[in-house]
Design a protein around this motif. Structure first.
Motif, mmCIF file in Angstrom:
data_model
loop_
_atom_site.group_PDB
_atom_site.id
_atom_site.type_symbol
_atom_site.label_atom_id
_atom_site.label_comp_id
_atom_site.label_asym_id
_atom_site.label_seq_id
_atom_site.Cartn_x
_atom_site.Cartn_y
_atom_site.Cartn_z
ATOM 1 N N GLU A 54 0.822 -1.212 0.000
ATOM 2 C CA GLU A 54 0.000 0.000 0.000
ATOM 3 C C GLU A 54 0.859 1.267 0.000
ATOM 4 O OE1 GLU A 54 -3.296 1.997 2.938
ATOM 5 O OE2 GLU A 54 -3.108 -0.178 2.905
ATOM 6 N N LEU A 55 1.942 1.257 0.782
ATOM 7 C CA LEU A 55 2.811 2.428 0.853
ATOM 8 C C LEU A 55 3.466 2.721 -0.502
ATOM 9 C CD1 LEU A 55 4.007 4.597 2.684
ATOM 10 C CD2 LEU A 55 5.823 3.011 3.253
ATOM 11 N N TYR A 56 3.927 1.665 -1.155
ATOM 12 C CA TYR A 56 4.551 1.833 -2.470
ATOM 13 C C TYR A 56 3.542 2.385 -3.478
ATOM 14 C CZ TYR A 56 6.624 0.725 -6.961
ATOM 15 O OH TYR A 56 7.105 0.813 -8.230
ATOM 16 N N LEU A 57 2.323 1.862 -3.455
ATOM 17 C CA LEU A 57 1.303 2.320 -4.395
ATOM 18 C C LEU A 57 0.988 3.800 -4.182
ATOM 19 C CD1 LEU A 57 -1.055 -0.775 -4.337
ATOM 20 C CD2 LEU A 57 0.612 -0.142 -6.104
ATOM 21 N N LYS A 58 0.926 4.240 -2.930
ATOM 22 C CA LYS A 58 0.681 5.652 -2.638
ATOM 23 C C LYS A 58 1.850 6.507 -3.122
ATOM 24 C CE LYS A 58 -1.511 9.140 -0.857
ATOM 25 N NZ LYS A 58 -2.713 9.666 -1.449
ATOM 26 N N ALA A 59 3.060 6.030 -2.920
ATOM 27 C CA ALA A 59 4.245 6.764 -3.377
ATOM 28 C C ALA A 59 4.257 6.886 -4.895
ATOM 29 C CB ALA A 59 5.511 6.064 -2.889
ATOM 30 N N GLU A 60 3.865 5.826 -5.580
ATOM 31 C CA GLU A 60 3.799 5.883 -7.048
ATOM 32 C C GLU A 60 2.754 6.894 -7.506
ATOM 33 O OE1 GLU A 60 5.224 4.584 -10.003
ATOM 34 O OE2 GLU A 60 6.812 4.431 -8.504
ATOM 35 N N GLU A 61 1.633 6.941 -6.820
ATOM 36 C CA GLU A 61 0.587 7.909 -7.155
ATOM 37 C C GLU A 61 1.113 9.336 -6.995
ATOM 38 O OE1 GLU A 61 -3.492 9.448 -5.056
ATOM 39 O OE2 GLU A 61 -3.059 7.301 -4.953
ATOM 40 N N LEU A 62 1.813 9.589 -5.896
ATOM 41 C CA LEU A 62 2.373 10.926 -5.666
ATOM 42 C C LEU A 62 3.454 11.257 -6.681
ATOM 43 C CD1 LEU A 62 2.554 10.860 -1.765
ATOM 44 C CD2 LEU A 62 0.960 12.176 -3.188
ATOM 45 N N ARG A 63 4.257 10.252 -7.044
ATOM 46 C CA ARG A 63 5.310 10.477 -8.040
ATOM 47 C C ARG A 63 4.701 10.867 -9.382
ATOM 48 N NH1 ARG A 63 7.817 7.969 -12.018
ATOM 49 N NH2 ARG A 63 6.601 6.076 -11.798
ATOM 50 N N ARG A 64 3.604 10.205 -9.763
ATOM 51 C CA ARG A 64 2.925 10.531 -11.019
ATOM 52 C C ARG A 64 2.335 11.938 -10.991
ATOM 53 N NH1 ARG A 64 -0.410 6.085 -10.577
ATOM 54 N NH2 ARG A 64 0.985 4.338 -10.331
ATOM 55 N N GLN A 65 2.061 12.445 -9.804
ATOM 56 C CA GLN A 65 1.539 13.809 -9.665
ATOM 57 C C GLN A 65 2.657 14.852 -9.680
ATOM 58 O OE1 GLN A 65 -0.749 13.895 -6.064
ATOM 59 N NE2 GLN A 65 -2.215 12.366 -6.789
ATOM 60 N N LYS A 67 5.407 14.813 -7.577
ATOM 61 C CA LYS A 67 6.125 14.910 -6.297
ATOM 62 C C LYS A 67 7.427 14.111 -6.380
ATOM 63 C CE LYS A 67 2.463 16.593 -4.031
ATOM 64 N NZ LYS A 67 2.303 17.883 -3.556
ATOM 65 N N GLU A 68 8.455 14.616 -5.701
ATOM 66 C CA GLU A 68 9.722 13.873 -5.643
ATOM 67 C C GLU A 68 9.634 12.836 -4.527
ATOM 68 O OE1 GLU A 68 14.516 14.465 -4.967
ATOM 69 O OE2 GLU A 68 13.170 16.151 -4.660
ATOM 70 N N ILE A 69 9.852 11.594 -4.882
ATOM 71 C CA ILE A 69 9.790 10.491 -3.929
ATOM 72 C C ILE A 69 11.158 9.841 -3.857
ATOM 73 C CG2 ILE A 69 8.700 8.279 -3.347
ATOM 74 C CD1 ILE A 69 6.750 10.624 -3.285
ATOM 75 N N ILE A 70 11.653 9.655 -2.654
ATOM 76 C CA ILE A 70 12.924 8.955 -2.447
ATOM 77 C C ILE A 70 12.600 7.614 -1.800
ATOM 78 C CG2 ILE A 70 15.161 8.990 -1.296
ATOM 79 C CD1 ILE A 70 14.930 12.074 -1.327
ATOM 80 N N PHE A 71 12.781 6.542 -2.563
ATOM 81 C CA PHE A 71 12.488 5.200 -2.066
ATOM 82 C C PHE A 71 13.682 4.713 -1.252
ATOM 83 C CE2 PHE A 71 9.778 5.665 -5.743
ATOM 84 C CZ PHE A 71 8.582 5.138 -5.299
#
Length: 99
Positions: A54-65, A67-71
Motif C-alpha cells: 500500500e505504501l509503495y502504491l501511494k508513493a507511485e501515485e504521488l510520483r505521477r503527480q 512529487k519527488e519520492i525517495i524510495f
C-alpha cells in the motif's frame, strides 16, 4: 563450574536432535537435504515479503503527480549517497589471506 567453564560448556556445539521439533513433521532430512521445501515449517513456507504494498502504491501515485519520492526502503543505498560497507570485505580478506 566456574563462570568461564560454564560459558565454554554452553558455547560447545550441541549435537543435532534425532527428533524433529514440533511443527516440522517427522523427518529431519529429505534426499540428504535439511532445507528441503517439504521440511520447512508451514509458517515459514507461507511467509511473504511484498515490496509493492500500500505504501509503495501511494508513493507511485504521488510520483505521477510530480512529487519527488525517495524510495529508501528498497534498492541500492549507494544511490542515496551512502558509502559502501567495506568492513566485512576487509575482515574476510584478512581472514582469507592471512598476514
Amino acid at each position: 563450574l566456574s563462570l568461564s567453564a560454564a560459558a565454554a560448556a554452553a558455547a560447545k556445539p550441541q549435537p543435532l536432535s534425532e527428533e524433529a521439533p514440533p511443527g516440522y513433521g517427522d523427518k529431519l532430512e529429505v534426499d540428504g537435504k535439511v532445507l528441503h521445501p517439504s521440511l520447512l515449517n508451514k509458517d515459514v513456507a507461507s511467509a511473504e515479503y511484498a515490496v509493492r504494498g500500500e505504501l509503495y502504491l501511494k508513493a507511485e501515485e504521488l510520483r505521477r503527480q510530480g512529487k519527488e519520492i525517495i524510495f529508501t526502503n528498497v534498492g541500492n543505498p549507494h544511490a542515496l549517497g551512502q558509502p559502501p560497507i567495506s568492513f566485512f570485505r576487509e575482515v574476510i580478506s584478512l581472514v582469507a589471506a592471512g598476514s
